[in-house]
Scaffold this active site. Structure first.
Site: not given
Ligand SMILES: N[C@@H](CCC(=O)N[C@@H](CS)C(=O)NCC(=O)O)C(=O)O
Length: 303
Positions: A53, A110, A172
Site C-alpha cells: 500500500c 492500512v 486510483y
Molecule cells: N486514507 C487512508 C488510505 C489508506 C488506504 O486506502 N489503504 C488501502 C490500501 S492501499 C486499504 O487498506 N484498502 C483496504 C480495502 O480496500 O479494503 C490513509 O490516509 O491512510
C-alpha cells in the site's frame, strides 16, 4: 451515465463512475508533550501496514528514516486479502477497528497506528501518522533529518495537496473509474502532474532543493509503483516513469537513499494489486515485468 459495470468499492463510487475515497475515521494525535492523551513514548504504539500500500509505505519510510524502528513495532499484513479484509497471522485488521469503534462500517484500511495501552486505534490517517513520526517523536528517534522544515511548511503543504489529488489519488481515480469519461479525465490529470514534476526536477535534485522533504517521500510511493502497477493495472499508460529523464533519475535517487530500498517489496506490491482487485484483473495473473534498473546511478548529485 455510461457506467453500468460493478465498481471496485461500490460505496465509494459516484453516479457518473468516479471513485470518491472515504474519509479517515480515526484522527487521534500522539504528541511530544502528551497533551492529546497519547504521549510519544517508546513501546506503546504499534504500526500496522501493508508493504503493497502506498499510503502505508510512507509511514514505513518515515519510521525508518526517523529511527523509530525500535520504539514503534510494526506488523505487516498479508498482501492478499479476501472478503474478510487485511489479515496478519490468525488475526484480522478489522478486529482492531471494531475494538476501537463497534459501529464502524467503512473499509478497513492500512496504515493503522494502534495504542497497545488503551487498546484502540489512534489514527488510520497516513498523513497524520507521517507527520507524527516527523515532528512528535524527536526525543525518541532521530531529530535529523528534518523532513518538514519550518521555512517550507506552507509550500510543502500546498504541494502535498496537489500531489495527493493529481497523482497519489489520481492513479486510483483512473484505475477505479467505471466510465470512460471519468477514467480519461483522471488519467490525463495524472500525466499533467508528472509533466509538472518533470519540469520542476530539471533544476532541483529534490522537490525543495538539495535534500528530500516529506513531499518527496509522498511522491516516491506512487512513482515506485507506477511502471509495475499503475501503468498497466490502472491504465495510466501515456508514458512510463522511465520515459521521463528527470523523474526516472529522481526515482532512482530516492530509491538509493540509505534505508529506503529495504522498504520496497515488489513481490507484495504486484501480488496485492493484480490479485486483489477482482473487477479490474479477474484472472489474477501477475505480470512478469518490468525491468526498472533502480540501482543505476541517479546522476543528480550536481543539482
Ligand atoms: N486514507 C487512508 C488510505 C489508506 C488506504 O486506502 N489503504 C488501502 C490500501 S492501499 C486499504 O487498506 N484498502 C483496504 C480495502 O480496500 O479494503 C490513509 O490516509 O491512510
Amino acid at each position: 451515465m455510461d457506467s453500468q459495470v460493478k465498481a471496485q468499492f461500490p460505496d465509494e463510487q459516484s453516479p457518473d463512475g468516479r471513485f470518491v475515497r472515504q474519509e479517515d475515521r480515526f484522527r487521534g494525535w500522539v504528541s511530544a508533550d502528551g497533551h492529546t492523551g497519547f504521549p510519544a513514548v517508546a513501546g506503546r504504539y504499534q504500526l500496522f501496514v501493508s508493504l503493497a500500500c502506498p499510503w502505508a509505505h510512507r509511514t514505513i519510510i518515515m519510521r525508518k528514516l526517523k529511527r523509530l524502528e525500535a520504539a514503534i513495532p510494526m506488523t505487516v499484513v498479508d498482501p492478499i486479502r479476501d472478503e474478510r479484509g487485511w489479515r496478519y497471522g490468525t488475526h484480522f485488521l478489522s478486529e482492531l477497528y471494531l475494538l476501537s469503534d463497534p459501529t464502524y462500517r467503512g473499509r478497513i484500511t492500512v496504515p493503522v497506528l494502534w495504542d497497545m495501552q488503551t487498546k484502540r486505534i489512534v489514527s488510520n490517517s497516513d498523513d497524520d501518522i507521517l507527520r507524527m513520526f516527523e515532528t512528535e517523536f524527536n526525543a525518541i528517534g532521530d531529530p535529523e533529518p528534518d523532513f518538514y522544515p519550518a521555512e517550507y511548511r506552507t509550500e510543502i503543504d500546498a504541494l502535498n495537496e496537489e500531489i495527493f489529488r493529481e497523482l497519489n489519488d489520481g492513479v486510483y481515480q483512473a484505475g477505479f473509474a467505471t466510465s470512460q469519461t471519468a477514467y480519461e479525465e483522471a488519467a490525463y490529470r495524472v500525466f499533467a502532474m508528472l509533466d509538472r514534476l518533470e519540469e520542476r526536477l530539471a533544476t532541483r535534485r529534490f522537490l525543495f532543493g538539495k535534500k528530500p522533504v516529506e513531499t518527496d517521500w509522498r511522491a516516491f510511493v506512487t512513482l515506485i509503483r507506477f511502471d509495475p502497477v499503475y501503468y498497466s493495472h490502472f491504465k495510466c499508460n501515456l508514458r512510463r516513469i522511465v520515459d521521463y529523464p528527470n523523474l526516472y533519475g529522481y526515482l532512482r535517487d530516492l530509491y538509493q537513499y540509505p534505508g529506503v530500498a529495504q522498504t520496497v517489496d515488489f513481490d507484495h506490491i504486484k501480488r496485492h494489486y493484480y490479485y486483489t482487485h477482482d473487477d479490474i484483473n479477474p484472472t489474477r495473473i501477475v505480470p512478469i515485468g518490468p525491468l526498472q534498473y533502480l540501482e543505476m546511478p541517479a546522476g543528480r548529485e550536481h543539482l
